[in-house]
Design an enzyme around this catalytic site. Structure first.
Site, short mmCIF file in Angstrom:
data_model
loop_
_atom_site.label_atom_id
_atom_site.label_comp_id
_atom_site.label_asym_id
_atom_site.label_seq_id
_atom_site.Cartn_x
_atom_site.Cartn_y
_atom_site.Cartn_z
N SER A 146 -50.76 26.88 35.27
CA SER A 146 -50.30 25.62 35.22
C SER A 146 -51.20 24.65 34.26
O SER A 146 -51.23 25.03 33.22
CB SER A 146 -49.89 25.08 36.30
OG SER A 146 -48.66 23.93 36.32
N ASP A 195 -43.36 28.17 36.48
CA ASP A 195 -44.68 27.89 36.67
C ASP A 195 -45.44 29.04 37.52
O ASP A 195 -44.92 29.54 38.58
CB ASP A 195 -44.42 26.79 37.60
CG ASP A 195 -46.23 25.95 37.58
OD1 ASP A 195 -47.17 26.47 37.90
OD2 ASP A 195 -46.19 24.70 37.39
#
Length: 306
Positions: free
Chosen positions: A39, A174
């Site tokens: 991320s 993600d």
């Protein structure tokens, strides 16, 4: 020394990684043999691997940084407001109902291409890898080919905020949904010495820590992700944790978050230098650190210097 640097995800809190990188350079640590990230850790790590210096990142993400400039929808690109409030703004709210994300992520991708100079994984200064999650199968996917910007964009596609990335028959979101600190990638590539930078330690929180719908969603995901018992390959040799009460969606005062990472790393300078000690002394240090990490503690004894 063959070692890997692993940077956790954490939204706005991940800006602290820039300060940590700055401190590592000032301390004189050798370049890592591999940088792994998830991320926001993937974004900072990918830019670093592409050749963007911590100082350049600090300047770009400094006081003038406005997270809404990374959004594609003109109706959401307003003067800065807490990121969690963007759910309430015009097109972003309509997209939540009729699209697969509040924002398409196209503008963010453009920025990542520019900052990484359009480099591919084969062109990085330091080898790089990051993770993402295939929403179709639930599998964790290691990103290691093609454009660095494509991988950073996929790894940071927080569900509901940015549209997932369609790639090779997958729908990538993600990496945090799988593992927020992908130490295992370095382990499977044969790197025994792994230094991780965490952005929080999962544990009980106070009720006032939940201040928005985003906070609720993030905490729920935290509970789900952390319910998985870590395997030995998920545990680094050594680590530091830049803890913060900042929301993962609060991009105000990015300079303060960057500085918090720098300060924490410098406060742990002795520990970091012990990790990088050479010869038998360094091997002993890292063995002690690794044993403490597996126990979930920090070794409190004296490290060897020579």
């Amino acid at each position: 020394m063959n070692w890997a640097l692993v940077l956790s995800g954490g939204g706005a809190r991940g800006l602290a990684h820039i300060g940590v990188l700055q401190a590592l350079e000032e301390i004189g640590c050798p370049l890592p043999s591999l940088v792994c990230g998830c991320s926001m850790g993937a974004i900072v790590g990918g830019l670093y691997a592409s050749g963007m210096s911590p100082q350049a990142m600090k300047e770009w993400f400094g006081t003038s940084f406005d997270v809404t400039d990374c959004l594609s929808e003109p109706s959401t690109r307003l003067p800065w407001v807490p990121f969690s409030r963007l759910f309430r703004i015009g097109q972003g709210l309509r997209n939540l109902i009729g699209e697969d994300g509040m924002d398409s992520g196209a503008r963010l991708h453009e920025i990542l291409v520019e900052l990484s100079r359009g480099k591919t994984f084969d062109e990085t200064i330091v080898p790089f890898a990051c993770n993402a999650t295939d929403l179709l199968t639930g599998e964790e996917i290691v990103q290691g080919r093609g454009l660095i910007a494509d991988a950073m964009r996929a790894s940071s596609s927080f569900p509901g905020v940015f549209s997932p990335v369609r790639q090779d028959g997958m729908l990538l979101a993600d990496g945090y949904l799988s593992r927020n600190t992908p130490v295992w990638i370095a382990r499977t590539r044969g790197i025994g010495n792994v230094f991780a930078v965490y952005l929080d330690r999962f544990g009980p929180i106070q009720p006032d820590a939940i201040r928005s719908a985003f906070d609720t969603v993030l905490r729920a995901l935290d509970c789900t992700v952390n319910a998985r018992k870590p395997e030995r390959r998920d545990i680094p040799t050594a680590s530091i944790c830049v803890e913060s009460e900042r929301s993962a969606f609060d991009f105000s005062r990015p300079d303060a978050q960057i500085d918090s990472g720098y300060r924490l790393a410098m406060e742990n300078r002795d520990y970091i230098e012990a990790f990088f000690a050479t010869g038998p002394a360094g091997a002993v240090n890292r063995a002690l650190m690794g044993r403490a990490e597996r126990r979930g503690t920090r070794y409190r004894g004296r490290y060897s210097r020579s």
